[in-house]
Design a protein around this motif. Structure first.
Motif, PDB file in Angstrom:
ATOM      1  N   ALA A  43     -24.187  41.077  49.218  1.00 53.53           N
ATOM      2  CA  ALA A  43     -24.999  41.567  48.100  1.00 53.53           C
ATOM      3  C   ALA A  43     -25.230  40.497  47.039  1.00 53.53           C
ATOM      4  O   ALA A  43     -26.138  40.619  46.221  1.00 53.53           O
ATOM      5  CB  ALA A  43     -24.342  42.789  47.468  1.00 53.53           C
ATOM      6  N   SER A  46     -28.564  38.676  48.882  1.00 47.96           N
ATOM      7  CA  SER A  46     -29.701  39.318  49.530  1.00 47.96           C
ATOM      8  C   SER A  46     -29.705  40.824  49.291  1.00 47.96           C
ATOM      9  O   SER A  46     -28.654  41.446  49.104  1.00 47.96           O
ATOM     10  CB  SER A  46     -29.661  39.040  51.041  1.00 47.96           C
ATOM     11  OG  SER A  46     -30.651  39.778  51.718  1.00 47.96           O
ATOM     12  N   ASP A  47     -30.912  41.415  49.333  1.00 47.99           N
ATOM     13  CA  ASP A  47     -31.068  42.867  49.258  1.00 47.99           C
ATOM     14  C   ASP A  47     -30.783  43.545  50.588  1.00 47.99           C
ATOM     15  O   ASP A  47     -30.820  44.781  50.668  1.00 47.99           O
ATOM     16  CB  ASP A  47     -32.497  43.220  48.819  1.00 47.99           C
ATOM     17  CG  ASP A  47     -32.795  42.794  47.392  1.00 47.99           C
ATOM     18  OD1 ASP A  47     -32.426  43.544  46.481  1.00 47.99           O
ATOM     19  OD2 ASP A  47     -33.376  41.713  47.202  1.00 47.99           O
ATOM     20  N   TRP A  49     -28.037  43.950  52.236  1.00 46.44           N
ATOM     21  CA  TRP A  49     -26.855  44.815  52.257  1.00 46.44           C
ATOM     22  C   TRP A  49     -27.195  46.217  51.756  1.00 46.44           C
ATOM     23  O   TRP A  49     -26.856  47.218  52.396  1.00 46.44           O
ATOM     24  CB  TRP A  49     -25.741  44.221  51.386  1.00 46.44           C
ATOM     25  CG  TRP A  49     -24.514  45.081  51.387  1.00 46.44           C
ATOM     26  CD1 TRP A  49     -23.507  45.084  52.315  1.00 46.44           C
ATOM     27  CD2 TRP A  49     -24.197  46.120  50.451  1.00 46.44           C
ATOM     28  NE1 TRP A  49     -22.575  46.047  52.016  1.00 46.44           N
ATOM     29  CE2 TRP A  49     -22.974  46.704  50.874  1.00 46.44           C
ATOM     30  CE3 TRP A  49     -24.809  46.603  49.306  1.00 46.44           C
ATOM     31  CZ2 TRP A  49     -22.365  47.750  50.178  1.00 46.44           C
ATOM     32  CZ3 TRP A  49     -24.207  47.648  48.626  1.00 46.44           C
ATOM     33  CH2 TRP A  49     -22.996  48.212  49.050  1.00 46.44           C
ATOM     34  N   LEU A  50     -27.873  46.318  50.604  1.00 44.98           N
ATOM     35  CA  LEU A  50     -28.197  47.620  50.038  1.00 44.98           C
ATOM     36  C   LEU A  50     -29.187  48.367  50.923  1.00 44.98           C
ATOM     37  O   LEU A  50     -29.088  49.588  51.097  1.00 44.98           O
ATOM     38  CB  LEU A  50     -28.761  47.465  48.625  1.00 44.98           C
ATOM     39  CG  LEU A  50     -29.023  48.760  47.844  1.00 44.98           C
ATOM     40  CD1 LEU A  50     -27.771  49.614  47.778  1.00 44.98           C
ATOM     41  CD2 LEU A  50     -29.531  48.449  46.445  1.00 44.98           C
ATOM     42  N   ARG A  75     -21.828  44.863  41.830  1.00 45.31           N
ATOM     43  CA  ARG A  75     -23.110  44.287  42.236  1.00 45.31           C
ATOM     44  C   ARG A  75     -23.546  44.911  43.568  1.00 45.31           C
ATOM     45  O   ARG A  75     -22.806  44.907  44.550  1.00 45.31           O
ATOM     46  CB  ARG A  75     -22.979  42.769  42.409  1.00 45.31           C
ATOM     47  CG  ARG A  75     -24.294  42.081  42.746  1.00 45.31           C
ATOM     48  CD  ARG A  75     -24.038  40.673  43.266  1.00 45.31           C
ATOM     49  NE  ARG A  75     -23.295  39.851  42.307  1.00 45.31           N
ATOM     50  CZ  ARG A  75     -23.853  39.136  41.345  1.00 45.31           C
ATOM     51  NH1 ARG A  75     -25.169  39.127  41.214  1.00 45.31           N
ATOM     52  NH2 ARG A  75     -23.114  38.415  40.530  1.00 45.31           N
ATOM     53  N   LEU A  76     -24.771  45.459  43.601  1.00 42.37           N
ATOM     54  CA  LEU A  76     -25.327  46.038  44.825  1.00 42.37           C
ATOM     55  C   LEU A  76     -26.359  45.131  45.482  1.00 42.37           C
ATOM     56  O   LEU A  76     -26.680  45.296  46.659  1.00 42.37           O
ATOM     57  CB  LEU A  76     -25.983  47.394  44.525  1.00 42.37           C
ATOM     58  CG  LEU A  76     -25.090  48.457  43.873  1.00 42.37           C
ATOM     59  CD1 LEU A  76     -25.878  49.757  43.714  1.00 42.37           C
ATOM     60  CD2 LEU A  76     -23.831  48.690  44.687  1.00 42.37           C
ATOM     61  N   ALA A  77     -26.898  44.210  44.721  1.00 43.93           N
ATOM     62  CA  ALA A  77     -27.909  43.266  45.196  1.00 43.93           C
ATOM     63  C   ALA A  77     -27.884  42.087  44.219  1.00 43.93           C
ATOM     64  O   ALA A  77     -27.240  42.169  43.161  1.00 43.93           O
ATOM     65  CB  ALA A  77     -29.291  43.920  45.248  1.00 43.93           C
ATOM     66  N   PRO A  78     -28.556  40.982  44.546  1.00 46.54           N
ATOM     67  CA  PRO A  78     -28.514  39.829  43.648  1.00 46.54           C
ATOM     68  C   PRO A  78     -28.852  40.165  42.199  1.00 46.54           C
ATOM     69  O   PRO A  78     -28.276  39.585  41.280  1.00 46.54           O
ATOM     70  CB  PRO A  78     -29.551  38.879  44.267  1.00 46.54           C
ATOM     71  CG  PRO A  78     -29.531  39.207  45.707  1.00 46.54           C
ATOM     72  CD  PRO A  78     -29.313  40.689  45.779  1.00 46.54           C
ATOM     73  N   HIS A  80     -29.082  43.580  40.991  1.00 43.09           N
ATOM     74  CA  HIS A  80     -28.893  45.019  40.796  1.00 43.09           C
ATOM     75  C   HIS A  80     -27.405  45.288  40.600  1.00 43.09           C
ATOM     76  O   HIS A  80     -26.583  44.943  41.446  1.00 43.09           O
ATOM     77  CB  HIS A  80     -29.421  45.787  42.009  1.00 43.09           C
ATOM     78  CG  HIS A  80     -29.377  47.276  41.854  1.00 43.09           C
ATOM     79  ND1 HIS A  80     -30.015  48.141  42.716  1.00 43.09           N
ATOM     80  CD2 HIS A  80     -28.774  48.077  40.939  1.00 43.09           C
ATOM     81  CE1 HIS A  80     -29.800  49.384  42.338  1.00 43.09           C
ATOM     82  NE2 HIS A  80     -29.044  49.371  41.260  1.00 43.09           N
ATOM     83  N   VAL A 208     -35.353  49.801  48.388  1.00 39.50           N
ATOM     84  CA  VAL A 208     -34.480  48.761  47.836  1.00 39.50           C
ATOM     85  C   VAL A 208     -34.801  47.382  48.400  1.00 39.50           C
ATOM     86  O   VAL A 208     -34.222  46.383  47.954  1.00 39.50           O
ATOM     87  CB  VAL A 208     -32.993  49.091  48.103  1.00 39.50           C
ATOM     88  CG1 VAL A 208     -32.615  50.411  47.445  1.00 39.50           C
ATOM     89  CG2 VAL A 208     -32.694  49.134  49.596  1.00 39.50           C
ATOM     90  N   LEU A 209     -35.714  47.311  49.376  1.00 39.60           N
ATOM     91  CA  LEU A 209     -36.115  46.019  49.917  1.00 39.60           C
ATOM     92  C   LEU A 209     -37.227  45.414  49.068  1.00 39.60           C
ATOM     93  O   LEU A 209     -38.073  46.143  48.539  1.00 39.60           O
ATOM     94  CB  LEU A 209     -36.598  46.171  51.361  1.00 39.60           C
ATOM     95  CG  LEU A 209     -35.580  46.673  52.388  1.00 39.60           C
ATOM     96  CD1 LEU A 209     -36.238  46.797  53.759  1.00 39.60           C
ATOM     97  CD2 LEU A 209     -34.364  45.760  52.462  1.00 39.60           C
TER      98      LEU A 209
END
Length: 479
Positions: A43, A46-47, A49-50, A75-78, A80, A208-209
């Motif tokens: 995460a 890159s997006d 993972w989410l 952290r859920l994304a770079p 986010h 989320v992408l």
């Protein structure tokens, strides 16, 4: 909840193969988020993972486990960050200078106008009771049938069935062909529950992408199936609008309210706008209420003491209505009924995801950490609904009595079933009225037991958290 390693960011071999189709598209994002914020390793860069976790159907569970591991900031994304803190609700969701919902919606979301929908809600309950009574009388004779999800049968003097929503009918292709014409579209049966579920899972994982990834993601088999579900669900809205335009009616419903709406220049909605709004109401209205009704019924049936206490309150409040359906006026101030519904909305959390918001100009400072403008922030409803400071050490348990025992202000601050702030759910008044009428009327008329009381309520999550199965037995009460 025990989760596989892949859900927590440790890919399995099969996962790695599938992710490899997207890895060439991955881009290392500029880190607006401080690098000190913990989270899954992938995460950080890159997006993917989410997006992958969202496609598995248990995102809220995974995020909740991560918060238990790392604390309130994850952290859920770079770019986010999930913030599990009730105090942050007002900071994240009350901020923003984007477009707000206009006065147009006042036509059908105020309490006064919501009451116009009460006769329709009660008429559908009458139809439901007629159906269940017919099946119940047949079940007492030992009969069975294939109505509904998985059919029904009689045993031990009860009617047993799955209380998930039934199917609806529409043909997307023919609906599109008849759109705006005077010819009625051909109607075929489609599995509504499956279509709604698949559409929600597809939209949640696709959303989320990054936009420039999405055309490539749609080439993958799972995303292709989701795209078909989107088309089928759109067909329901198209067919409803096409039918209403060709065969007007004087009934009061959400579509009629949309037709009454006018923009700032006094112009009504066009066909395309009506269809888009009808689709939104289909997803955000009927689907959420049905999921919540099913989950609340499960928890009431799981706890016989709660059911007995609720039915005592309902019996005392009942009048002489011939159809057996409560009015809103009769049930709107029943304290235990309200506590049962609120507790069900808390534990199940139909909208469990932390809805994303973008930090405004100047950024936001949360729990001592500054997030610059453009950072994506979210507050996970599933997790704050389990905050032990607000709800107690037994926050994972369904216990309506907590609504009379604990600090009301603290609970309300951590209670977020309809989101918060200027972009909160516009249909919350309608949903509240429907749930009061549905739950009160059903449990006054019937006694519920679970077919498998030791089996947890299995769910799958897209944009909404949906029960997958809820097999119950019902018996007509002697009232």
């Amino acid at each position: 909840m025990n989760l596989p390693l892949s859900d927590l960011g440790i890919p399995s071999g099969d996962t790695v193969i599938k992710l490899s189709t997207l890895l060439p598209l991955a881009v290392v994002f500029a880190h607006l988020v401080p690098r000190s914020i913990p989270g899954p390793f992938l995460a950080k860069f890159s997006d993917i993972w989410l997006g992958w976790v969202s496609s598995l159907g248990h995102r809220s569970d995974v995020v909740h486990e991560l918060h238990k591991k790392y604390g309130p900031l994850v952290r859920l994304a770079p770019n986010h960050v999930s913030v599990a803190d009730p105090d942050t609700l007002q900071v994240v969701y009350a901020h923003g200078n984007g477009s707000l919902k206009s006065d147009f919606y006042d036509a059908f979301v105020s309490i006064q106008s919501v009451l116009e929908f009460e006769p329709i809600a009660r008429s559908y309950m009458v139809q439901l009771f007629q159906q269940w009574d017919r099946l119940y009388d047949s079940a007492l004779k030992g009969n069975s049938g294939d109505d509904g999800e998985g059919g029904w049968y009689g045993r031990d003097g009860m009617l047993w069935f799955d209380c998930l929503p039934l199917q609806v009918a529409v043909s997307h292709k023919d609906a599109m062909g008849s759109y705006g014409s005077e010819h009625e579209c051909e109607v075929i049966h489609i599995p509504a529950v499956q279509i709604l579920n698949r559409r929600g899972e597809y939209s949640a994982s696709m959303g989320v992408l990054p936009p420039h990834w999405r055309p490539y993601a749609r080439l993958l088999p799972w995303y292709r199936q989701g795209s078909e579900a989107v088309e089928n669900l759109a067909g329901i809205a198209v067919a409803a609008v096409a039918k209403r335009l060709t065969t007007p009616t004087d009934r009061v419903d959400l579509l009629s309210k949309l037709q009454e709406g006018r923009d700032d220049e006094g112009r009504p909605m066009g066909k395309e706008e009506l269809t888009a709004e009808a689709l939104t109401q289909l997803i955000a209205g009927s689907d959420t209420t049905s999921n919540s009704s099913c989950a609340i019924s499960y928890y009431i049936a799981l706890h016989p003491r709660v059911q007995e206490k609720l039915q005592k309150e309902l019996d005392e409040a009942s009048g002489t209505e011939d159809d057996g359906v409560f009015t809103y006026e009769q049930v709107k101030r029943l304290p235990y009924l309200e506590a049962v519904i609120n507790e069900g909305l808390r534990v199940h959390s139909t909208s469990s995801l932390g809805l994303p918001r973008v930090a405004p100009e100047g950024g936001l400072t949360i729990k001592g950490v500054h997030f610059p403008q453009g950072t994506v922030l979210s507050v996970p409803t599933y997790t704050i609904h389990r905050d032990t400071q607000a709800w107690g050490e037994d926050a994972d348990q369904f216990r309506p009595e907590r609504w009379f025992e604990r600090d009301h202000a603290a609970m309300q601050k951590a209670f977020n079933p309809f989101s918060y702030g200027p972009r909160a759910c516009v249909g919350r008044n309608l949903a509240s009225m429907e749930l009061l009428i549905i739950i009160s009327s059903i449990f006054r008329r019937y006694h519920f037991v679970l077919a498998e009381p030791d089996k947890p309520l299995d769910t799958r999550e897209g944009f909404l958290r949906k029960p997958l199965e809820c097999r119950v037995g019902i018996k007509r009460r002697g009232i």
